[in-house]
Design a protein around this motif. Structure first.
Motif, short mmCIF file in Angstrom:
data_model
loop_
_atom_site.label_atom_id
_atom_site.label_comp_id
_atom_site.label_asym_id
_atom_site.label_seq_id
_atom_site.Cartn_x
_atom_site.Cartn_y
_atom_site.Cartn_z
N ASP A 207 0.86 -1.19 0.00
CA ASP A 207 0.00 0.00 0.00
C ASP A 207 0.89 1.23 0.00
O ASP A 207 2.12 1.13 -0.08
CB ASP A 207 -0.98 0.00 1.19
N ALA B 142 -3.76 0.57 -5.17
CA ALA B 142 -4.67 -0.34 -4.47
C ALA B 142 -6.05 -0.39 -5.13
O ALA B 142 -6.66 -1.46 -5.22
CB ALA B 142 -4.80 0.09 -3.00
N ASP B 143 -6.56 0.75 -5.60
CA ASP B 143 -7.88 0.75 -6.23
C ASP B 143 -7.87 -0.01 -7.55
O ASP B 143 -8.84 -0.68 -7.91
CB ASP B 143 -8.37 2.18 -6.43
N TYR C 33 -5.83 -2.59 -8.27
CA TYR C 33 -5.76 -4.01 -7.95
C TYR C 33 -7.12 -4.53 -7.49
O TYR C 33 -7.51 -5.67 -7.81
CB TYR C 33 -4.71 -4.26 -6.87
N THR C 34 -7.87 -3.70 -6.74
CA THR C 34 -9.20 -4.11 -6.30
C THR C 34 -10.12 -4.34 -7.49
O THR C 34 -10.91 -5.31 -7.50
CB THR C 34 -9.80 -3.04 -5.37
N LYS C 35 -10.03 -3.49 -8.51
CA LYS C 35 -10.85 -3.68 -9.71
C LYS C 35 -10.47 -4.97 -10.43
O LYS C 35 -11.34 -5.71 -10.91
CB LYS C 35 -10.69 -2.48 -10.64
N ARG D 10 -9.20 -7.62 -9.03
CA ARG D 10 -9.65 -8.74 -8.20
C ARG D 10 -11.15 -8.94 -8.31
O ARG D 10 -11.63 -10.08 -8.43
CB ARG D 10 -9.24 -8.48 -6.75
N ARG D 11 -11.94 -7.87 -8.28
CA ARG D 11 -13.39 -7.98 -8.37
C ARG D 11 -13.85 -8.47 -9.73
O ARG D 11 -14.90 -9.09 -9.84
CB ARG D 11 -14.04 -6.63 -8.04
N GLN E 280 -13.84 -14.50 -1.39
CA GLN E 280 -14.55 -13.85 -2.49
C GLN E 280 -14.36 -14.65 -3.78
O GLN E 280 -13.32 -15.28 -3.99
CB GLN E 280 -14.03 -12.43 -2.72
N SER F 258 -15.77 -4.85 -13.16
CA SER F 258 -15.73 -4.83 -11.69
C SER F 258 -16.96 -4.18 -11.08
O SER F 258 -17.18 -4.31 -9.87
CB SER F 258 -14.47 -4.08 -11.22
N GLY G 273 -17.01 -9.74 -7.33
CA GLY G 273 -16.67 -9.64 -5.92
C GLY G 273 -17.71 -10.19 -4.97
O GLY G 273 -18.05 -9.55 -3.98
N ASP H 160 -11.00 -7.19 8.05
CA ASP H 160 -11.04 -8.02 6.85
C ASP H 160 -11.37 -9.47 7.20
O ASP H 160 -12.13 -10.14 6.48
CB ASP H 160 -9.70 -7.95 6.11
#
Length: 693
Positions: A128, A257-258, A260-262, A264-265, A431, A489, A495, A578
Motif C-alpha cells: 500500500d 490499491a484501487d 488491484y481491487t478492480k 480482483r473484483r 470472495q 468490476s 466480488g 477483513d
C-alpha cells in the motif's frame, strides 16, 4: 532389472491413472504427517543419542525412502497397486518430516520483545502507499542479544529507500509466531517457520546504516529485478507502468490499491502475477520466432530438426525469465510444465497431458511438502488441471472445425477454470468473481496476442537501454485491459462474498476434479459424485453466529445482525476487520458502545442477545438476563447458571492468540464453540453450558 520389468515401470509412469492416484496418496501422506505432530518425536529419540544434526537425520529419512523402494522391488511387489500406493504414502510422510528436520535449528521468539535490531535486508514488498514489508537477517553481536539468535525476521514499517543487501538499524517490537488466526484458517506461522522466520512485528523507526556493495547472487538478482521494475514503471503513465512491471517481472509494488481491487473484483487478478500464462506465452513466443527465422534458411531447416533446437533455446530463455520473475510457485510450476512439454517435443510424444501435471506436482511435494498449504500451489495446479481437462474434451470433438473447437475451448476453459479454483479462492480470500468467466474471454486473448508480445520486446529493449522507446507500444493494450477490469468490476457478478469452505473439502474437491479429467468413464462418474457431495456439504454449512477473539488488550465479540452489519464490542484494526468480513459475511462494521465496566450487550441475528463480561469490574456485577448468552472468563459466574433458563453460559480460559467461532446446532438451540488452538481444526468444547427448555 530385466527388459520386461523396466517396460512395466515405464508403463506405470506413462499411464495417467496410477500417476494421478499416486500424487494424491503422496499428498495424503503429507497431510497425515501434519495431523500427527506427536508421532514422530518418540520415533526420532534414538537419533538424539547419536548426536546427529537435523540435516543428517533428514538425509537418513530420505535414504529410508529409497531403501523402501528397493525392498518393494526386491520382493517383486513393486507393481502391485496396493504396495505402490503404500510406498508413496510413506514417501509423503517421510518427506514432510525431512522438511521439518531441515528447519529444526530455526530459533523462535518466545514472547513479545522490544529492542534494537541491526539486520541485513533480504527482501522487500510494498502493498500500500504507507507501509512496506521487510524480510531481515539479524546480525549477531550487533543487535539485541535475543534477536541475534533468530535466522530471519518479518517486519512491517513505513516505506524507506532500502534494497536487498542493505544494512539497517531499527527500533522494533517483535511477536512470537502464532497459529491460525481463526479456526480452520491457513496456518501462516507454519509457512514462516519453514522459511526460517522466527518472529514478526513492526518498526517504529528505521535508519540505513550502509548500502552494501559485496552482494550475493540472489541479492544482485533481486536488485536487478527491482531496478528493472522501477524503469518499466517510470517509462509509462500511471497505472500502466505498475501493471507492466507486475506482468513482466512480478513486482506489484507500484500497482495502485484501487486498480488491484478492480482486477480482483473482475476476476483478472491472476494476470498481475507471473503464472503459466505468462511463462507459456514467453517461451513459445521465443520458440516460434526462432522457427520462423530458421524457416528463412531452407538449407538448415530442411536438413536439421530446427524445432528441437528452437525448443532448447526457448527453455533456456524461460529459465532466465524465471530468475527475473523472483521464482514464485506459479512460475516454477509453469516452467516445469514447459520443460516437460519441450521434452515431449524432443522425444516426439504427446505434449499436453494430465500425467505431466501430476509429475510436476509430485516433484513439488517431494522437494517442498509444505507448499501444499499455499494458495499459489492450490490455485495454480487446479487451474492448470481444468485447462488440460478442457483441452482433452475439445480434442475429442472431431466433428467441429478447428476454429470452432478453438472458440469452444476458450469459453469452456474460462468456465472450468473458474469452477476449479472457486473453493480455493473462497477458502483463502472469501470472495469469488463469476463475472471473471466473461472478462477472461476478452482479457486473456488480449494479453496473449498483444500485451505479452509487446512485453517481450520491452524486456529485450531494456537490455539496450531502449525502454522508453518500446514502452508506448505496450501501454496501449494495457489501457484496454484496465478498461475491461473497470467495466466488469462494477457488475452484479463481481466480488461475491462467500463463506470459506472447510479445509478438508479442498482435498475432496481436488480429488474429484482429478477423477473427472480421467480418460475412463468409471473414474469420471466417481469424480462427479464426489464433487456434488462436496458442493452440497459446502452449501449447507452455516456461518458462525459469533466470533470471540483477543485484541486491544482484552476479549472482543463480533456478531452479524439482521441488517447484515457486523457489530463488534470495541474498535479493531483493519486486519481484523477483513477477517471478520471473511468469516461472518457482512460488509459494514459498527462498534457497539459498552458500559464503563466493559460490559457489552450485542443483539445478533434472530434477536439473540450476547452479554460479554470482558474485564474484572464487569465480572463482579449482576448476572445477565435469562435469555441472554453470557460470555466471560471468570468461573465465579457459575452461580449465574442457576438464573439462565434459555440461554448459554460460555466460560473461557484464553491462551495466547486464542480465538473462537460460535456455531448454532442444527437440531436445537444449543451452541458449539470451536477454538483455533484445537488440533486439526476439530471442535474443542471449552466449558460450554447449555440450558434449553
Amino acid at each position: 532389472m530385466n527388459r520386461t520389468e523396466f517396460a512395466l515401470l515405464v508403463r506405470k509412469i506413462s499411464v495417467p491413472d496410477p500417476v494421478i492416484y499416486g500424487v494424491f496418496v503422496l499428498a495424503a501422506g503429507i497431510l497425515v504427517h501434519h495431523m500427527t505432530p506427536d508421532i514422530m518425536p518418540p520415533v526420532m529419540m534414538p537419533f538424539a543419542y547419536l548426536s546427529m544434526t537435523p540435516s543428517m537425520v533428514s538425509g537418513l529419512l530420505l535414504c529410508s525412502a529409497i531403501c523402501l523402494f528397493c525392498v518393494c522391488y526386491l520382493t517383486r511387489h513393486l507393481f502391485g497397486d496396493g504396495l505402490w500406493l503404500i510406498m508413496l504414502f510413506a514417501l509423503g510422510f517421510i518427506s514432510a518430516e525431512a522438511e521439518l528436520m531441515r528447519h529444526a535449528d530455526t530459533s523462535l521468539l518466545a514472547q513479545k520483545t522490544r529492542g534494537i535490531l541491526v539486520a541485513e535486508v533480504t527482501d522487500r514488498t510494498i502493498r500500500d502507499t504507507n507501509r512496506m514489508r521487510l524480510i531481515l537477517r539479524p546480525l549477531k553481536g550487533r543487535t539485541t542479544e535475543i534477536f541475534g539468535e533468530l535466522s530471519f525476521v518479518r517486519l512491517s514499517t513505513r516505506i524507506v529507500d532500502v534494497l536487498p543487501g542493505d544494512i539497517i538499524v531499527a527500533g522494533v517490537t517483535l511477536f512470537p509466531l502464532s497459529g491460525p488466526l481463526l479456526p480452520d484458517r491457513p496456518d501462516y506461522a507454519r509457512q514462516h517457520y519453514l522459511s526460517g522466520i522466527g518472529a514478526s512485528g513492526f518498526a517504529t523507526w528505521v535508519k540505513i546504516v550502509r548500502h552494501e556493495t559485496n552482494l550475493s547472487f540472489s541479492e544482485r538478482a533481486a536488485r536487478y529485478r527491482l531496478g528493472l521494475a522501477t524503469r518499466i514503471t517510470a517509462s509509462m503513465s500511471e497505472p500502466y507502468g505498475g501493471i507492466a512491471a507486475a506482468l513482466l517481472v512480478g513486482v506489484r509494488d507500484n500497482v495502485p490499491a484501487d486498480v488491484y481491487t478492480k482486477f480482483r473484483r473482475s476476476g483478472l487478478a491472476h494476470l498481475l502475477a507471473i503464472s503459466g500464462l505468462h511463462m507459456g506465452l514467453f517461451c513459445f513466443s521465443v520458440l516460434y520466432i526462432l522457427r520462423a527465422f530458421m524457416a528463412l534458411l531452407p538449407h538448415i531447416s530442411q536438413h536439421y530438426p530446427v524445432h528441437k533446437y528452437a525448443s532448447l533455446v526457448a527453455l533456456g530463455c524461460g529459465a532466465l525469465y524465471l530468475l527475473g520473475s523472483g521464482i514464485p510457485v506459479s512460475a516454477v510450476r509453469a516452467f516445469l510444465m514447459t520443460s516437460l512439454i519441450i521434452l515431449a517435443l524432443l522425444t516426439d510424444r504427446h505434449v499436453v497431458s494430465v500425467r505431466n501435471l501430476a509429475l510436476v506436482a509430485a516433484a513439488f511435494l517431494i522437494v517442498s511438502p509444505s507448499v501444499i498449504y499455499t494458495a499459489a500451489f492450490q490455485l495454480s495446479f487446479s487451474a492448470t488441471m481444468a485447462v488440460i481437462g478442457t483441452f482433452q474434451l475439445t480434442r475429442m470433438l472431431t466433428n467441429l472445425l478447428r476454429m470452432q473447437r478453438a472458440i469452444l475451448f476458450i469459453f469452456l476453459s474460462s468456465v472450468m477454470t473458474f469452477l476449479a479454483t472457486m473453493p480455493f479462492a473462497a477458502y483463502h480470500f472469501g470472495q469469488i468473481a463469476p463475472i471473471g468467466i466473461f472478462a477472461n474471454l476478452i482479457a486473456i486473448p488480449l494479453t496473449g496476442l498483444m500485451i505479452m508480445p509487446a512485453g517481450v520486446l520491452l524486456l529485450l529493449a531494456s537490455l539496450f537501454g531502449l525502454t522508453n522507446i518500446v514502452a508506448p507500444v505496450m501501454e496501449v493494450p494495457l489501457s484496454v485491459l484496465c478498461a475491461i477490469a473497470d467495466i466488469f468490476s462494477d457488475t452484479g457478478l463481481s466480488g461475491w462474498s462467500v463463506k470459506p469452505p472447510p479445509s478438508y473439502l479442498l482435498f475432496g474437491a481436488a480429488c474429484g476434479g482429478a477423477l473427472v479429467i480421467m480418460p475412463r468413464t468409471y473414474p469420471k462418474m466417481i469424480g462427479l459424485v464426489i464433487l456434488c457431495l462436496m458442493a452440497m456439504h459446502w452449501a449447507v454449512m452455516p456461518r458462525p453466529v459469533a466470533i470471540i477473539f483477543q485484541a486491544s488488550g482484552g476479549l472482543v465479540l463480533a456478531v452479524r445482525s439482521d441488517s447484515d452489519e457486523i457489530i463488534v464490542s470495541k474498535s479493531v484494526s483493519p486486519f481484523w476487520q477483513d477477517n471478520l468480513r471473511l468469516m461472518l459475511g457482512g460488509d459494514i462494521i459498527r462498534t457497539q458502545r459498552c458500559s464503563r465496566y466493559n460490559e457489552c450487550q450485542i443483539i445478533a441475528k434472530r434477536a439473540q442477545t450476547f452479554s460479554l463480561y470482558a474485564q474484572r469490574p464487569a465480572r463482579m456485577r449482576a448476572c445477565p438476563e435469562p435469555d441472554h448468552i453470557m460470555i466471560t472468563t471468570d468461573e465465579r459466574h457459575d452461580s449465574c447458571l442457576e438464573t439462565i433458563t434459555s440461554g448459554d453460559s460460555i466460560i473461557l480460559s484464553p491462551r495466547r492468540s486464542e480465538s473462537w467461532l460460535l456455531y448454532q446446532s442444527y437440531t436445537d438451540s444449543s451452541y458449539k464453540l470451536v477454538s483455533n488452538k484445537a488440533r486439526y481444526g476439530l471442535a474443542e468444547q471449552v466449558l460450554l453450558h447449555t440450558k434449553t427448555q
